[in-house]
Design a protein around this motif. Structure first.
Motif: not given
Lengths: 176, 765
Positions: B714-725, B694-702
């Motif tokens: 918090x998974x996206x501070x270093x990757x402002x473009x967003x990230x996928x987990x 399963x893939x999901x968008x783990x961007x941003x501060x949730x």
């Protein structure tokens, strides 16, 4: 109707009449230099201009200040002439009963407009006080103003000293 | 009237009263007396009326314009009339009584106007106060008719000044009233400017009596320019000689010789154009040149050791021998330098980028250098010669220097005059650039005699670029090799082996491209690589422990491989052992990080690792490290579908917070209903992706606020473009291994159970 002036001089109606006549005569004499000598000298960027009373009126008129020119003309030219002529007329008819009531009206009118002629001197004194801009512009009062002022004062006192009731006095019996 | 008359209540008339009221007559009497007195004094204050005739009287008005004498209002213009012929203006002036003395025959009258020469300020007040009539110098018999002056007189009020006459070739922009200075003090002014009977312009200058002693027979006048600009080694200098001189300039004088007598009235003196010309007042010398190009009379200077000591006064062709004769005057104190043994050399500017020696003449023009000799005798006639700076220097060098020839495959735009450096010192220069018989460019150079020992027979020459930028991790070096180097670069040489013998005259050398090439001395080695991307001959370095030890000479392909020819520097022969290892180091941007970052700037290099064998070899097989692109190419490519996602290409893909791949592209699905993200998972992690992952968008501060727990992701501070987990279900449900091209759903958020999955995934292929 006797009052004592300073020095024990008794102010009689006769004195009033004579004094009024003398002041009117002085006013008529002073009127000549007052109108023919310049009252002020205006220097604007080196252009020296000496103005008589009438010249001042013309200057105001030419500058475009028509209402002011009219007021000054009335107060400085018309009023003194009217006063001198009226005073002469009043004093000339003193003791007679010709047009006595009209004379009374004229006298009251004279006393009312008497000080108007001073407007010119007032204007001049302000101009002289304010219009000092060094070499650019300056206004100086000339001897004409002195004569003019003296003339106004003479007519003022002449009109004031001659009292209204004296118009109605009986003519003096002529001496034989 | 009598007393016995009945007295009325109002008014009493009686003799006594009549007498007592007679005093009121004092009022009209005073009025009349005052009027009469005033008119009389007014009349009495009027002086005589005078009549002045003028050519024109601008700004003069009757009744207004005053007559001014010594600044005092001495009268008023009473009338302005024209005479019968309309030729003159008659101005009638009523003088004041105290000024009656002005009505005397010697009085000068003039119309004072604003004069727009700031040299004189006399007219300045009339700018504001209007024009006026001025009077001066009354005296003599009584007179009432005058002729007015056309110009304001310049004579001062006090008598006693005296005049000198000045002559010069030209007297430009000098007018009446121009001030005359002596050592900065205004001592007089120009009274008259005229042309004498010979047609020479002449100035009559009035000097005030008090400064009479400053003038001597040896005094020299010169013109002070209104402004002067000097451009020299010290930059641009702008001189303004005071405000009054600003408009029309000024004159100055001084005497530069000690002797000289006091001067008498109307002495004739000389006016020079400049102060320098005034100083160059020695005897007239004549120098002949075969070519006088560049000599400007009045401008070209004679220099001695660089110091101007004289001036060319005029040039004219010689009638007899066709030479150009320059008339030269030296300053008196340097006159003794010119004798039969001295030489005059005309030095011209040489316009080339190298000719810094001639640069001053570019600005100052040509000059004549006087080289004094010894033991000469007195003469006034000299033979000059003309050379350029560069020619002069070359002549000197060629006479004694060490010539050499450089050959190279191609040459940068280096021209004549390129400096030759040895350890940073300019020891020579390039004289000539040409092609040899085989059309190879060669340079002829010269080493100055004093450095000829520096050039060894084994010396190596290389080009020094105009500017060089050397960069690497931790340093950035920017070299500008001096002003000359900036323009064109230079050529340097050094000896990297033991010195053998000094090079002989006209030796030939090879010109290497740069210092690295020049240093690489040993026989070339060849290294074979699969891929030569990034290698460039002459550029790519060989490094051992990070130190440059050689350079790639050539890159050729052979048998499907790349053969790199390289040379090692002196002292690094141990790298040629037959089991040495060479590998190309490239910028390696892997998903985990970047290695070899320095190569991004300095370029690819070949890393050398010496082997242990005792035998040396010339041929090696190299390897190249795998770069980021290759990693991606061997990875697992997946497509993720999403209705909408902010994730862009370049975003990273994580598995348990470890970066395992990357989004390489973002596009619309063919039907346009969904967004397709192309994801590459690195080869070594590809087994983690299974059919049921399963893939999901783990961007941003949730932040998720549960009943009993509060979690912030918090998974996206270093990757402002967003990230996928992504997560993969536990073993039983994980499904088959994903293949390239498989498609997955991209969820907006993970379900809680996904985060708990903890499968053990076999690597199995």
């Amino acid at each position: 109707m006797r009052r004592t002036l300073c020095g024990g001089l008794q102010v009689t109606d006769q004195l009033r009449y004579e004094l009024s006549k003398a002041l009117t005569a002085a006013g008529i004499i002073l009127y000549i230099p007052a109108n023919f000598l310049p009252v002020m000298t205006i220097t604007i960027t080196g252009q020296v201009e000496s103005l008589t009373v009438m010249g001042g009126v013309m200057e105001l008129y030419n500058t475009g200040l028509v209402p002011v020119a009219a007021v000054v003309f009335l107060a400085s030219i018309v009023v003194p002439v009217v006063k001198l002529v009226s005073l002469s007329w009043l004093l000339g008819l003193h003791g007679s009963d010709i047009a006595a009531s009209r004379r009374m009206n004229v006298h009251a009118f004279l006393n009312r407009i008497g000080t108007w002629a001073m407007i010119d001197l007032f204007l001049l004194s302000i101009l002289v006080a304010v219009g000092q801009l060094g070499i650019l512009a300056s206004v100086q009062a000339e001897v004409g103003a002195l004569f003019f002022g003296a003339m106004i004062i003479c007519t003022l006192y002449a009109a004031d000293i001659y009292k209204t009731y004296m118009i109605w006095q009986q003519p003096l019996p002529k001496s034989q | 009237m009598t007393n016995q008359h009945e007295q009325h209540d109002h008014g009493v008339v009686s003799d006594s009263h009549k007498r007592s009221v007679a005093w009121v007559l004092i009022f009209p009497i005073i009025a009349a007396a005052a009027t009469a007195w005033f008119l009389w004094t007014d009349y009495k204050s009027m002086g005589p009326e005078i009549e002045i005739s003028f050519d024109e009287v601008p700004g003069i008005q009757a009744g207004k314009t005053p007559l001014v004498y010594r600044g005092v209002d001495a009268g008023t213009v009473s009338a302005v009339e024209l005479d019968k012929n309309l030729n003159k203006v008659l101005v009638k002036v009523r003088l004041k009584e105290f000024a009656a003395g002005l009505a005397s025959e010697e009085t000068d009258f003039w119309v004072e106007k604003p004069v727009i020469t700031l040299a004189e300020l006399t007219g300045l007040e009339s700018i504001i106060q209007g024009n006026s009539i001025h009077a001066r110098n009354p005296g003599g018999e009584s007179e009432t008719r005058f002729v007015g002056l056309t110009e304001p007189p310049l004579m001062p009020l006090l008598p006693g000044s005296f005049t000198v006459r000045l002559k010069g070739a030209q007297i430009p922009f000098l007018n009446r009233g121009t001030p005359v200075y002596h050592r900065g003090v205004k001592v007089g002014l120009v009274r008259e400017k005229l042309i004498d009977e010979n047609g020479t312009p002449e100035l009559r200058v009035m000097i005030e009596q008090a400064y009479r002693g400053t003038l001597r027979t040896t005094s020299r006048f010169w013109r002070l320019p209104a402004t002067s600009m000097k451009f020299g080694q010290h930059g641009l200098k702008l001189d303004v000689e005071g405000v009054d001189a600003l408009v029309q300039g000024a004159l100055a004088f001084d005497h530069f010789e000690r002797n000289g007598m006091e001067i008498s009235n109307d002495t004739l003196l000389e006016l020079s154009g400049t102060e320098f010309a005034a100083r160059s007042a020695g005897r007239l010398l004549t120098v002949s040149f075969d070519n006088a190009r560049g000599i400007t009379p009045g401008e070209t200077k004679v220099c001695y050791l660089g110091q101007p000591i004289g001036l060319v006064e005029s040039i004219h062709p010689s009638p007899s021998n066709g030479l150009i004769l320059a008339a030269v005057r030296l300053m008196p104190e340097y006159e003794h330098l010119a004798d039969t043994a001295s030489s005059f050399t005309l030095v011209r500017p040489h316009v080339s980028l190298q000719g810094v020696t001639g640069l001053d003449t570019l600005v100052t023009g040509v000059y004549i250098e006087l080289a004094p000799g010894s033991g000469g005798t007195h003469t006034d006639l000299f033979a000059g010669r003309s050379v350029t700076n560069e020619e002069w220097e070359r002549l000197q060098s060629e006479r004694q220097g060490l010539a050499f020839t450089l050959s190279a495959e191609n040459l940068p735009p280096m021209g004549k005059g390129t400096p030759v450096l040895y350890k940073g010192v300019v020891v020579g220069s390039i004289l000539e650039k040409k092609l040899d018989e085989r059309d190879k460019p060669i340079l002829h150079g010269i080493i100055r005699p004093e450095f000829r020992n520096a050039l060894d027979a084994d010396a190596r020459f290389w080009r020094v670029p105009a500017t060089s930028i050397k960069a690497g991790p931790g340093f950035l070096q920017f070299d500008v090799n001096g002003l000359q180097g900036l323009m064109q670069g230079a050529i340097a040489f050094d000896v990297f082996t033991r010195r053998t013998k000094t090079a002989s005259q006209n030796s030939s050398f090879a010109l290497y491209k740069d210092e690295v090439n020049a240093r690489a001395l040993s026989a070339p080695i060849t290294i074979r690589f699969v891929n030569s991307r990034g290698l460039s001959p002459g550029q790519t370095e060989l490094r051992y422990l990070g130190v440059p030890v050689g350079v790639v000479d050539g890159v050729e392909t052979a048998e499907g491989r790349v053969v790199v020819t390289a040379r090692l520097n002196q002292g690094y022969e141990f790298l040629r052992r037959e089991d040495s290892f060479f590998s190309i180091v490239r910028p390696n941007i892997s998903l985990q990080g970047i290695t070899g970052l320095e190569t991004l700037i300095s370029g690819v290099y070949i890393d050398c690792t010496p082997g242990s064998s005792k035998r040396l070899a010339d041929s090696f097989t190299g390897s190249s490290t795998i770069d980021a692109e290759e990693i991606l190419q061997s990875g697992l490519t997946l497509n993720l579908r999403s209705d909408s996602t902010p994730i862009n290409a370049g975003s990273y893909v994580y598995y348990r917070s470890i970066n395992v791949g990357r989004v390489t592209a973002k596009s619309l699905s063919s039907d346009g209903r969904q967004i397709m993200l192309t994801v590459v998972v690195e080869k070594k992690y590809r087994h983690l992706v299974r059919a049921n992952s399963k893939f999901w968008d783990s961007s941003g501060l949730k932040a998720s606020l549960g009943f009993l727990q509060f979690r912030i992701q918090t998974e996206s501070i270093m990757a402002p473009d967003g990230r996928i987990a992504f997560a993969t279900p536990d073993n039983s449900a994980m499904g088959a291994a994903a293949k390239s091209g498989d498609s997955f759903e991209l969820n907006h958020a993970p379900r809680p159970e996904w985060l708990k999955w903890n499968p053990s995934i076999p690597t199995g292929e």
